[in-house]
Design an enzyme around this catalytic site. Structure first.
Site, PDB file in Angstrom:
ATOM      1  N   LYS A 266       3.853  12.770  -3.911  1.00 24.75           N
ATOM      2  CA  LYS A 266       2.458  12.457  -3.604  1.00 24.75           C
ATOM      3  C   LYS A 266       2.363  11.231  -2.687  1.00 24.75           C
ATOM      4  CE  LYS A 266      -1.744  12.315  -6.315  1.00 24.75           C
ATOM      5  NZ  LYS A 266      -2.238  12.100  -7.692  1.00 24.75           N
TER       6      LYS A 266
ATOM      7  N   GLY B 114       0.812  -1.203   0.000  1.00 24.14           N
ATOM      8  CA  GLY B 114       0.000   0.000   0.000  1.00 24.14           C
ATOM      9  C   GLY B 114       0.845   1.251   0.000  1.00 24.14           C
TER      10      GLY B 114
ATOM     11  N   GLU C  76       7.783   5.042   8.388  1.00 19.86           N
ATOM     12  CA  GLU C  76       7.525   4.910   9.822  1.00 19.86           C
ATOM     13  C   GLU C  76       7.667   6.201  10.606  1.00 19.86           C
ATOM     14  OE1 GLU C  76      10.116   1.377   9.351  1.00 19.86           O
ATOM     15  OE2 GLU C  76       8.807   0.470  10.842  1.00 19.86           O
TER      16      GLU C  76
END
Ligand code: MOS
Length: 751
Positions: free
Chosen positions: A644, A477, A716
């Site tokens: 993006k 993802g 992260e």
């Protein structure tokens, strides 16, 4: 692998695809339902498996009504410790990425709630589900140890990812003794479960000694080897396909018992078997973020400079394995202090083994550190941002090494500017909105390692001027399919629409781990190198060919872009890739590349991404309800390949930070040890209505040492500054310091 290019020299000039905010290439497939996830596979003759899990957390299984389950129409087999075929590898042996011991019905012990105790295999999902119900397990129950006070403390030999349990710089006692101000506080963080949208799932099919697995996986080639080891077959005999993942967050990088049982069932029954964990079973056998209790002691001199920083973390783990959240390590690399101690202790509970979960260590650790820094700023009478600037680390505090690049100052400055931090009152309880809500502003620093793993890639230029680029990495993802294709395009000097990108299958070159915020850097380097390998070979052909306009240019005298080679000194001399291949009589030209850290740079430099997060909260003065209303995060993470998608990753991390600060917690029943909120109704994660105005600023950063492409990672870091920023904003709104996460209404009202 053959014909490998060594680690590239520094400062590679990249083409025009990198840096473009392209929309994710797999987006259309996903929104139209054309993307197939593991559970979408329906091979012929398929059986369905459902795991029976324990409803107690400690004891043994006294009986299972296997006969009743087997008598149910459609049930084909019930697998228990009594009849399961042996594995080639003892499941008590730790294998896989982080060396987990797994529960694969090797005995009748129950070590945590939701542990597998049997597997029911049937012609339909419904029959298997009913078979599980009919097993009606009975248990010999032992006293459960589920909360901090019940746990068995131990001193670990290592924490997760192999770091030592204690790291120290300087003489902490002397640092504390020299301090003018001292702050000591303890913070508690909860157990959290990954809760990826897609549950863990597998379709396993055997053909003789060959095994095909359709299963979401973040570490495809490593996992292939681990699965093969359990079944005593060569790794090459396993085909692991993982084209799409509905989220991973670390839990799909590790081994687990249900997967082994699914493969084992397919082996025993000679038919393909599908298994999809229900949401509730994702709370137990597939890892989680362990709870922590962290105590920090900070000493500062009269000017607000740290003299001592002690971070002591108790982390929870299972009764049978050793993964410990390295929370205290969050204090090793961020703030300059002449003395630092980061220390870990273990606490065994009757829980499934924790594992890596987005920003493992730093997420929990920075929540505590950034809160403590705020408390120390208050003790010094300093603005929290000014306090952090006074303690800015020019070199890595733990190792003394220079940073490969550190643009945290710019993050502070641009983040503060965008947020409007300068208008903040030093004292709490000073701001209200027009509706009378208390308003508070807080901030936190963000930091995360910029690691690289090992990856390989292949690029094949085709006669028509398009290229196939391949690496086995996973896109869970984060946008790897797009960002990696952009990097590959630049390596090949091709436009992105000429690139066919293939990944997510173990028969491709090893793409390494999609994790640790290192996938783009690692697999991207491999792909870029594979592309430049093709270009060197192509150049070799052209410059040695009398019929080429590039004849005699020499390898160093040629540029590759938009599918043509150009003479560097005379741009009018150029030739298309197609024409060079055609004249050489080649239908394609293959190149290979490798990605990994240059060991010399790693030895000399400390490598991290940095950021600063500013948060506004509003608190109802009567009810104590908190809402995060505004968040600005400014991050510096080397070269941004796709702004993006990078922004999207950072939003995701910051939203997880909001979740950590205000919503998310796994609750266990003290008596049974069972998770009480093992579903998305009870396990609170933010919904759209919880998410405020958010802004992500990407700070330009050139990192000449981290790797040839200058890429760090953004997967992260977004969590790390955010949790503390929100806690600090709540203090600023209310004057109440909450030291337990998630921060609840009662923490604010009671205070
Ligand atoms: Mo992650 S916790 O490296 O998927």
């Amino acid at each position: 692998m053959p014909d490998t290019i060594p680690f590239r020299a520094q400062n590679v000039r990249m083409g025009s695809s990198s840096g473009q905010p392209l929309t994710r290439r797999d987006g259309f497939l996903k929104v139209t339902g054309a993307a197939t996830y593991a559970a979408d596979n329906h091979p012929e003759n398929l059986l369905h498996a459902v795991v029976a899990v324990s409803t107690i957390a400690r004891g043994r299984v006294a009986s299972l009504d296997v006969d009743a389950a087997k008598a149910h129409p459609g049930v084909v087999e019930v697998i228990t410790p009594a009849n399961r075929i042996p594995l080639a590898l003892d499941p008590d042996v730790k294998v896989g990425l982080f060396g987990f011991r797994i529960e694969a019905l090797q005995d009748d012990r129950v070590r945590y709630a939701n542990q597998p105790i049997a597997l029911v295999v049937a012609e339909t999902l419904e029959a298997a589900t009913e078979g599980v119900r009919l097993l009606a397990p009975r248990y010999d129950v032992e006293q459960t140890r589920i909360s901090f006070g019940d746990g068995e403390a131990f001193e670990p030999v290592a924490v997760a990812f192999g770091s030592p349990p204690v790291a120290a710089v300087g003489d902490l006692g002397a640092g504390l003794a020299a301090a003018s101000h001292r702050v000591e506080a303890s913070y508690v963080t909860p157990a959290q479960y990954h809760n990826a949208m897609e549950p863990h799932a597998m379709v396993a099919s055997w053909d003789g000694d060959r095994l095909t697995l359709d299963t979401p996986n973040q570490a495809i080639v490593l996992s292939r080897a681990a699965f093969a080891a359990y079944f005593g077959i060569p790794a090459e005999n396993v085909l692991l396909r993982s084209p799409f993942l509905g989220g991973g967050f670390g839990s799909k990088a590790i081994m687990n018992g249900p997967y082994i049982l699914c493969i084992l069932a397919a082996r025993m029954l000679g038919r393909p078997v599908k298994m999809v964990l229900p949401r509730a079973q994702m709370f137990g056998p597939v890892g989680h973020r362990g709870a922590t209790r962290q105590t920090l002691r900070l000493g500062t001199d009269a000017d607000g400079r740290l003299t001592a920083l002690e971070h002591d973390a108790v982390a929870t783990t299972s009764s049978f394995d050793d993964f410990l959240e390295p929370a205290a390590n969050a204090s090793l690399n961020l703030y300059a202090s002449p003395t630092i101690v980061a220390r870990h202790h273990g606490l065994r509970l009757d829980i499934g083994t924790p594992g890596p979960m987005r920003a493992p260590g730093e997420a929990s650790g920075s929540a505590a550190l950034e809160s403590a820094m705020d408390e120390a700023a208050l003790a010094c009478g300093l603005d929290p941002l000014e306090f952090r600037l006074r303690n800015y680390a020019e070199n890595d505090p733990a190792s003394g090494k220079p940073f490969s690049a550190k643009s945290l100052r710019e993050c502070y400055a641009q983040g503060a500017e965008a947020f409007g931090w300068a208008g903040r009152a030093l004292e709490p309880c000073r701001m209200r909105d027009e509706a009378g809500q208390l308003v508070g502003w807080g901030m936190g620093s963000a930091i995360f390692h910029a690691p690289m793993f090992q990856a390989e890639a292949r690029a094949t230029l085709r006669a028509d001027g398009t290229a196939l680029v391949e690496t086995a990495g996973a896109d869970m993802g984060q946008g790897a399919w797009t960002a990696l294709a952009q990097i590959a395009a630049d390596g090949l000097g091709l436009d992105i629409d000429k690139i066919e990108f293939r990944s997510g299958s173990s028969d491709l070159p090893d793409g390494g781990v999609a994790g640790g915020s290192g996938h783009t850097a690692t697999a991207g380097s491999a792909l870029h190198n594979a592309g430049t390998d093709v270009i060197s070979k192509l150049t070799e052909l052209a410059v040695n060919d009398r019929d080429s306009p590039l004849f005699g240019a020499g390898n160093a005298g040629v540029d590759a872009r938009h599918g043509r080679l150009y003479h560097r000194d005379d741009e009018a001399r150029s030739e298309s890739y197609q024409s060079i291949l055609a004249r050489a009589g080649l239908t394609n030209l293959e190149g290979n590349g490798r990605g990994g850290r240059d060991p010399a740079s790693a030895e000399q430099r400390a490598m991290f991404s940095h950021g600063a997060v500013f948060a506004e909260v509003k608190v109802d003065p009567d009810l104590g309800q908190v809402k995060a209303t505004r968040l600005v995060g400014a991050f510096a993470a080397g070269r941004i390949i796709n702004p993006k998608l990078a922004r999207s990753q950072l939003y995701g991390g910051m939203i997880w930070g909001i979740s950590f600060a205000l919503h998310e917690e796994a609750l266990h029943d003290r008596r049974t040890g069972r998770p009480m909120n093992a579903d998305l109704a009870g396990y609170h994660i933010p919904v759209h209505a919880d998410i405020p105005d958010m802004e992500v600023l990407l700070i330009d950063e050139v990192d000449p040492y981290v790797n040839g492409l200058g890429i760090k990672g953004v997967g992260e870091i977004g969590i790390t500054g955010t949790v503390g920023a929100i806690a600090n904003a709540i203090w600023h709104a209310t004057g109440v310091r909450a030291r337990r996460f998630p921060i609840r209404i009662e923490d604010i009202i009671v205070g």
